[in-house]
Design a protein around this motif. Structure first.
Motif, PDB file in Angstrom:
ATOM      1  N   PRO A  24      38.647  41.306  45.947  1.00 37.97           N
ATOM      2  CA  PRO A  24      37.486  42.078  46.404  1.00 37.97           C
ATOM      3  C   PRO A  24      37.376  43.482  45.839  1.00 37.97           C
ATOM      4  O   PRO A  24      36.263  44.015  45.701  1.00 37.97           O
ATOM      5  CB  PRO A  24      37.674  42.107  47.928  1.00 37.97           C
ATOM      6  N   ALA A  25      38.490  44.114  45.471  1.00 39.22           N
ATOM      7  CA  ALA A  25      38.424  45.483  44.948  1.00 39.22           C
ATOM      8  C   ALA A  25      38.054  45.515  43.459  1.00 39.22           C
ATOM      9  O   ALA A  25      37.937  46.596  42.879  1.00 39.22           O
ATOM     10  CB  ALA A  25      39.759  46.189  45.179  1.00 39.22           C
ATOM     11  N   LEU A  26      37.870  44.355  42.842  1.00 39.79           N
ATOM     12  CA  LEU A  26      37.501  44.305  41.424  1.00 39.79           C
ATOM     13  C   LEU A  26      36.063  43.798  41.279  1.00 39.79           C
ATOM     14  O   LEU A  26      35.618  42.938  42.051  1.00 39.79           O
ATOM     15  CB  LEU A  26      38.430  43.370  40.658  1.00 39.79           C
ATOM     16  N   GLU A  27      35.392  44.298  40.255  1.00 45.64           N
ATOM     17  CA  GLU A  27      33.986  43.916  40.062  1.00 45.64           C
ATOM     18  C   GLU A  27      33.818  42.433  39.806  1.00 45.64           C
ATOM     19  O   GLU A  27      32.745  41.854  40.015  1.00 45.64           O
ATOM     20  CB  GLU A  27      33.382  44.716  38.908  1.00 45.64           C
ATOM     21  N   SER A  28      34.898  41.790  39.335  1.00 47.65           N
ATOM     22  CA  SER A  28      34.812  40.352  39.038  1.00 47.65           C
ATOM     23  C   SER A  28      34.737  39.492  40.301  1.00 47.65           C
ATOM     24  O   SER A  28      34.572  38.277  40.211  1.00 47.65           O
ATOM     25  CB  SER A  28      36.027  39.935  38.202  1.00 47.65           C
ATOM     26  N   CYS A  29      34.854  40.102  41.468  1.00 51.50           N
ATOM     27  CA  CYS A  29      34.805  39.335  42.724  1.00 51.50           C
ATOM     28  C   CYS A  29      33.374  39.327  43.257  1.00 51.50           C
ATOM     29  O   CYS A  29      32.754  40.387  43.412  1.00 51.50           O
ATOM     30  CB  CYS A  29      35.738  39.967  43.756  1.00 51.50           C
ATOM     31  N   PRO A  30      32.831  38.151  43.582  1.00 54.61           N
ATOM     32  CA  PRO A  30      31.465  38.124  44.136  1.00 54.61           C
ATOM     33  C   PRO A  30      31.387  38.933  45.433  1.00 54.61           C
ATOM     34  O   PRO A  30      32.220  38.761  46.320  1.00 54.61           O
ATOM     35  CB  PRO A  30      31.217  36.629  44.419  1.00 54.61           C
ATOM     36  N   GLY A  31      30.407  39.811  45.485  1.00 51.74           N
ATOM     37  CA  GLY A  31      30.233  40.644  46.684  1.00 51.74           C
ATOM     38  C   GLY A  31      31.086  41.906  46.655  1.00 51.74           C
ATOM     39  O   GLY A  31      31.170  42.622  47.657  1.00 51.74           O
ATOM     40  N   HIS A  32      31.700  42.206  45.487  1.00 55.42           N
ATOM     41  CA  HIS A  32      32.543  43.411  45.372  1.00 55.42           C
ATOM     42  C   HIS A  32      31.809  44.664  45.872  1.00 55.42           C
ATOM     43  O   HIS A  32      32.409  45.540  46.510  1.00 55.42           O
ATOM     44  CB  HIS A  32      32.981  43.594  43.908  1.00 55.42           C
ATOM     45  N   GLN A  33      30.497  44.725  45.594  1.00 56.95           N
ATOM     46  CA  GLN A  33      29.746  45.929  45.990  1.00 56.95           C
ATOM     47  C   GLN A  33      29.752  46.124  47.504  1.00 56.95           C
ATOM     48  O   GLN A  33      29.716  47.254  47.989  1.00 56.95           O
ATOM     49  CB  GLN A  33      28.308  45.892  45.423  1.00 56.95           C
ATOM     50  N   PHE A  34      29.817  45.024  48.266  1.00 57.16           N
ATOM     51  CA  PHE A  34      29.848  45.153  49.727  1.00 57.16           C
ATOM     52  C   PHE A  34      31.238  45.590  50.190  1.00 57.16           C
ATOM     53  O   PHE A  34      31.382  46.330  51.157  1.00 57.16           O
ATOM     54  CB  PHE A  34      29.428  43.839  50.403  1.00 57.16           C
ATOM     55  N   TRP A  35      32.252  45.112  49.457  1.00 56.74           N
ATOM     56  CA  TRP A  35      33.607  45.584  49.763  1.00 56.74           C
ATOM     57  C   TRP A  35      33.661  47.095  49.529  1.00 56.74           C
ATOM     58  O   TRP A  35      34.147  47.855  50.377  1.00 56.74           O
ATOM     59  CB  TRP A  35      34.656  44.872  48.883  1.00 56.74           C
ATOM     60  N   ALA A  36      33.137  47.535  48.369  1.00 64.83           N
ATOM     61  CA  ALA A  36      33.205  48.958  48.010  1.00 64.83           C
ATOM     62  C   ALA A  36      32.448  49.811  49.032  1.00 64.83           C
ATOM     63  O   ALA A  36      32.864  50.921  49.360  1.00 64.83           O
ATOM     64  CB  ALA A  36      32.632  49.164  46.606  1.00 64.83           C
TER      65      ALA A  36
END
Ligand SMILES: Cc1ncc(COP(=O)(O)O)c(C=O)c1O
Length: 393
Positions: A286-298
């Motif tokens: 989740p902390a990497l852009e390659s994870c779907p929905g990373h922007q919501f994690w960030a």
């Protein structure tokens, strides 16, 4: 009263010094709790209202764990269950009835899905699945009889981070409750109730327990009415948690912050290292852009824990992926996560139309507390064995 020694075994007059103070909570084990007189006898479940009436509703050890989880999650009350899965089933039993409709993300933990398919449907609840990254568009799936929307963020294995605030906004506009499986964030890295979730649950088995030696779950609510429904259901479902396990979980809580910090740091280093490997197509952290929905994690999370997945490039066969997992030495093969030992499990989504097309190429890793460089060396060795296994064929 004069007592025979056999009676003294049960009703002793022996006394010990008072005033013992320790840093640890005692383990109170009990089924029976004693009433002062006949008038006080009751089988009410709400210990906070009527005091202790029966072990099923919690001894002080169980209630202390409940109160501490509730404090961390800033809820009204927390209920402790014998495992994460029993927390899931209890929530469904408490808040759904025949004729209701429940929405479940496709990325949900497998046994949660199985409970919906095998039990809820059997009792006349309509079950529908939605794409985990749908956000506000979940509104289109809400029907007049929708009562509950499940969220799990990130999702199991495929790690999609959900836009929980959008889902809760859509749900609340239609008077629908939202429940979140908040296990990955240990109940602390994502503030579920502040983001509009009505019911938040965790498998305390994972980061709170922290040592792979207990099973426990928690359900936390903000609204006293939901607490009523939950407690009354627990009373008849009978899911009592073990005070011994609760005592271990109370101990686990004391070190959870340092464990989480060390695990987060190590997992991120390993995930970044894996991103650079030619064998890997995608790192689902989740902390990497390659994870779907990373922007919501960030946007919504205050940190990351130690579970993430890797997807191998399409040229790697299933036997090669299996060879990778079998070759790992420090990473053990086993279910559950959140403990101090690193784990790896290969999954195969080839027969699934409702999950991303990762097929047999996905492996979930749980990062423990071993030295990061040793874990990297273990992964490096397993990757080269996997590549060689392909050449030998
Ligand atoms: C996300 C999630 N929720 C719930 C559970 C169930 O927890 P337990 O194993 O304590 O029943 C698990 C277990 O793996 C899980 O990964």
């Amino acid at each position: 009263m004069q007592k025979h020694w056999k009676t003294r075994l049960i009703h002793s007059d022996a006394r010990i010094p008072e005033g013992f103070r320790s840093l640890n909570s005692p383990v109170y084990r009990a089924s029976t709790t004693v009433f002062p007189d006949v008038a006080a006898v009751t089988d009410e479940w709400d210990v906070y209202e009527v005091g202790y009436t029966y072990g099923l509703y919690g001894t002080p050890t169980v209630l202390e764990l409940a109160a501490r989880i509730c404090e961390l999650e800033d809820g009204y009350r927390t209920l402790i269950t014998p495992g994460g899965q029993s927390a899931i089933s209890l929530i469904n039993l408490a808040f759904l009835k025949a004729g209701d409709h429940v929405l479940v993300p496709e990325s949900v933990y497998g046994p949660n899905r199985s409970f919906a398919n095998r039990v809820l449907r059997k009792f006349g609840v309509e079950v529908a699945y939605y794409k985990p990254l749908i956000g506000l568009d979940v509104e289109a799936h809400i029907r007049p009889n929708t009562k509950l929307i499940w969220c799990e963020s990130p999702g199991s294995i495929t790690m999609e981070v959900q836009e929980v605030p959008a889902i809760t906004a859509a749900a609340h506009a239609h008077n629908v409750l939202v429940v979140l499986d908040n296990t990955w964030s240990a109940g602390v890295l994502f503030d579920a109730l502040a983001h509009g979730v009505n019911i938040t649950m965790q498998a305390l088995t994972k980061y709170v327990g922290g040592h792979s030696d207990l099973l426990l779950g928690s359900v936390t609510v903000k609204d006293p009415k939901l607490w009523e429904q939950l407690g009354a259901t627990q009373q008849v479902v009978g899911t009592a948690a073990s005070p011994d396990d609760c005592s271990l979980a109370l101990r686990g809580l004391k070190t959870m912050a340092v464990r989480l910090r060390a695990i987060e740091e190590s997992a991120k280093k390993i995930a970044l290292w894996l991103c650079e490997r030619p064998e890997i197509e995608r790192v689902l952290h989740p902390a990497l852009e390659s994870c779907p929905g990373h922007q919501f994690w960030a946007r919504d999370f205050s940190g990351s824990s130690g579970v993430f997945s890797i997807v191998f490039r399409p040229e790697f066969s299933k036997p090669q992926v299996q060879a990778f997992v079998n070759t790992l030495e420090l990473f053990k093969i086993g279910y559950s996560w959140g403990g101090v030992t690193s784990l790896a499990v290969a999954y195969d989504f080839a027969d699934w139309t409702s999950r991303p097309a990762y097929g047999h190429r996905i492996v979930r890793l749980n990062i423990g507390l071993e030295e990061t460089s040793d874990l990297v060396a273990d992964l490096e060795n397993a990757l080269s064995t996997m590549v060689q296994a392909g050449r030998a064929r």
